[in-house]
Design an enzyme around this catalytic site. Structure first.
Site, mmCIF file in Angstrom:
data_model
loop_
_atom_site.group_PDB
_atom_site.id
_atom_site.type_symbol
_atom_site.label_atom_id
_atom_site.label_comp_id
_atom_site.label_asym_id
_atom_site.label_seq_id
_atom_site.Cartn_x
_atom_site.Cartn_y
_atom_site.Cartn_z
ATOM 1 N N GLU A 99 -2.204 -1.578 0.291
ATOM 2 C CA GLU A 99 -2.574 -1.622 1.706
ATOM 3 C C GLU A 99 -4.086 -1.791 1.855
ATOM 4 O OE1 GLU A 99 -2.875 -2.141 5.198
ATOM 5 O OE2 GLU A 99 -0.838 -1.374 4.903
ATOM 6 N N SER A 115 0.082 -4.214 9.596
ATOM 7 C CA SER A 115 -1.035 -3.941 8.693
ATOM 8 C C SER A 115 -1.950 -5.141 8.535
ATOM 9 C CB SER A 115 -0.512 -3.558 7.305
ATOM 10 O OG SER A 115 -0.161 -2.212 7.232
ATOM 11 N N ASP A 137 -6.094 -5.048 3.473
ATOM 12 C CA ASP A 137 -6.997 -4.868 4.606
ATOM 13 C C ASP A 137 -8.348 -5.520 4.330
ATOM 14 O OD1 ASP A 137 -4.978 -3.402 5.731
ATOM 15 O OD2 ASP A 137 -6.101 -1.541 5.918
#
Length: 642
Positions: A290, A560, A294
């Site tokens: 994650e 996300s 990002d």
């Protein structure tokens, strides 16, 4: 936790690989048993949010900073200015610190003068705030956690001084809003072959050279193609002089992002990633992918922006502390987070033994985020949060959904911190594509639509039979907050909704039968989310490089991706306009109300699809918010309309 797919042979081939830590929430309480007494000598970190001075005045000032013609338009405050105007006074801070010291605790106040970080033992905190703290073990996975057994008792001397106490429990953890396609192969081509993939597809003259053009293997170059970012690059707008921050609950290897950018042929500013480890930093675990995505997305869309990565352990207090550090440092022009949890997990009915089932009071974390987000807004920092990946039913991904023993109902709910009115909630769409499962018939999504996997559900039901596969309720998060009231910028927006009636979170106790844990308010005029959406469906998803996930993986999606993409876009707007953008929401809703949709509008309406409840429409909808962006048009408004 119950899988979103029935455990059949077919479903096994469609297993969803959700990234992030498993969720152990307050709503799991019926599945928990009390253990022996908590280790009272255990040291924990607790964060106190002190009372804002003149919160109403702060809200007015924030509105003025993004209102053309106001004397305070774009006059953002420094952290010191914020502390002086709205932070606690010396006397108030001294009063709180004196009480803590009397309990053997020490609190260090941050530069904003509203965030007090305290370390001590559970015994000390139990005595200081008048509540026993017990240990519990989840029956589902054996995880041990602690939490107060009743209401926190605010000492008389602190009443009115402390708005929130975060960290007396370590019960809740947060999910990253990233997931994978159920039928695209997870193994991706080697990163070095991406440019070859793109080169084999016809490209127009203004197409981004780093794009793959392949659904499930999209790159930041494809995002630039979809949302008209390329004209900024052609003007030399690359985020130079801007800084973005990622607030995350897992550590990562910065070399992963560098490998991704290099492999797709993207030239970026060297040595631009700085890691700030909060509360000892987050772990390297399944959530590290994650963090990698990002950074790859935000930094890929703004290749010359500096990047600050604030990582922390996956607890309430550390999540608050990581955001606090990013805001108080005030180095970043924009901040994004792709972690969250259902808003309702904060409500007293799910956290306090004996609370009424209609008790939706905040018990700390929501207010802590809110105070920090107000500070960010007045400092001109744009903040974005993923709106979730469970469609209009935010609890389903963590709790499952069904009617059998040990299962929970699925009320219409939204995600936090995305539900806060001082954050821009990032929703999800599906871009046009054709698909087929195995040798089955081909189906198509003909227009960019609200992301909800009910279109896949229909496909599987038609071709494999009813009930064989259950994809409910994967899709872009959206709906109506049951806690935060409708903000001023949504007052005159067509399509804004109230909460639906007769919504409750129920638990089907295996021995006692159905139990209502929480009744949600009906027809509440709450904050609607998301605000802005971009492509997030794993079926039309992205390539990610993460060494903790084994390297390159395809078919990755979730909101996300959208939060850091908006973060990177803000860095471009920051460079182009020459100033911070500030809180997006009042500006975006105003622009949409005045200019609607069309050739010169900054927005594209999302008219198709749904997130299992809210449908696309040519106006605001809790499925896709205002819609998607035309970044070049938005940039023109940011530069010239003032």
């Amino acid at each position: 936790m119950r899988s979103t797919l029935h455990r059949t042979t077919l479903a096994a081939t469609l297993a969803l690989f959700f990234a992030g830590a498993s969720l152990a929430s307050a709503a799991d309480a019926p599945q928990a048993t009390t253990t022996s007494a908590t280790d009272a000598s255990q040291t924990v970190n607790v964060t106190l949010m002190l009372h804002l001075r003149d919160e109403h005045g702060l809200a007015n000032y924030i509105q003025q900073t993004v209102t053309p013609g106001s004397p305070n338009f774009q006059r953002f405050l420094s952290t010191a200015d914020f502390a002086r105007r709205y932070g606690a006074s010396d006397a108030e801070i001294a009063r709180v610190q004196h009480y803590l010291a009397s309990q053997g605790l020490r609190g260090d106040v941050m530069a904003n003068r509203i965030t007090l970080q305290v370390s001590g033992t559970l015994a000390q905190f139990s005595a200081a705030f008048g509540t026993p703290i017990h240990s519990y073990r989840l029956r589902s996975n054996g995880r041990l956690y602690h939490r107060p057994t009743g209401d926190v008792v605010m000492p008389a001397g602190l009443v009115g001084q402390v708005d929130a106490i975060v960290g007396l429990d370590n019960e809740s953890s947060f999910l990253s809003h990233r997931l994978s396609s159920p039928h695209l192969p997870q193994a991706a081509p080697k990163l070095a072959s991406l440019n070859a993939i793109g080169a084999n597809r016809a490209k127009s003259a203004d197409s981004n050279p780093t794009a793959s053009g392949q659904p499930g293997e999209y790159t930041v170059g494809d995002v630039a193609n979809f949302y008209n970012i390329n004209p900024l690059y052609q003007r030399g707008i690359t985020g130079k002089g801007s800084t973005v921050a990622i607030v995350t609950l897992a550590n990562f290897d910065p070399a992963d992002a560098e490998a991704y950018w290099s492999a797709i042929g993207l030239t970026t500013k060297p040595h631009r990633i700085e890691q700030i480890h909060v509360d000892g930093g987050g772990p390297i675990n399944s959530g590290s992918g994650e963090t990698a995505l990002d950074v790859e997305q935000a930094g890929g869309l703004a290749p010359d922006a500096d990047i600050l990565v604030y990582d922390a352990p996956n607890t309430n207090a550390s999540f608050v502390n990581a955001l606090a550090q990013a805001v108080v440092d005030n180095r970043a022009d924009a901040i994004s987070t792709s972690w969250g949890a259902p808003e309702i997990y904060n409500f007293a009915a799910l956290n306090v033994d004996g609370a009424r089932v209609n008790d939706t009071r905040d018990v700390g974390t929501l207010q802590a985020f809110h105070t920090l987000l107000m500070e960010a807004a007045v400092q001109g920092q744009s903040v974005f949060a993923a709106a979730g990946d469970s469609g209009a039913y935010d609890t389903v991904r963590g709790l499952g959904h069904g009617t059998g023993p040990g299962e929970f109902s699925a009320p219409l709910t939204v995600d936090s911190p995305a539900s806060d009115p001082y954050i821009t909630a990032a929703g999800g769409t599906t871009t046009p594509f054709s698909f087929a499962f195995g040798n089955g018939p081909v189906a198509s999504v003909s227009q960019e639509s609200v992301w909800g996997w009910d279109y896949l559900q229909t496909y599987f039901d038609t071709n494999f039979g009813q009930g064989v596969v259950d994809l409910f309720s994967v899709g872009g998060g959206g709906g109506v907050s049951s806690y935060w009231r409708k903000p001023f910028y949504q007052y005159f927006t067509r399509g804004i909704r109230r909460t639906e009636g007769h919504q409750s979170l129920d638990y089907n106790d295996p021995t006692a039968g159905p139990t209502t844990l929480l009744k949600l308010p009906s027809h509440f005029a709450g904050r609607n989310l998301p605000d802005i959406s971009l492509n997030a469906d794993p079926e039309t998803g992205y390539l990610v490089y993460s060494s903790t996930d084994g390297g390159a993986t395809a078919g990755q999606g979730g909101t996300s991706f959208v939060a850091p993409q908006l973060n990177g876009i803000t860095a471009l707007l920051r460079q182009s306009s020459g100033h911070r953008i500030g809180l997006w929401n009042p500006q975006m809703y105003f622009l949409q109300a005045v200019f609607g949709y069309g050739r010169y509008s900054p927005f594209n309406s999302v008219n198709g699809g749904d997130n299992w409840f809210y449908q696309g429409a040519p106006h605001y909808t809790p499925g896709a918010g205002i819609g998607t962006l035309d970044v070049s048009n938005l940039d023109a408004f940011m530069r010239f309309r003032w």
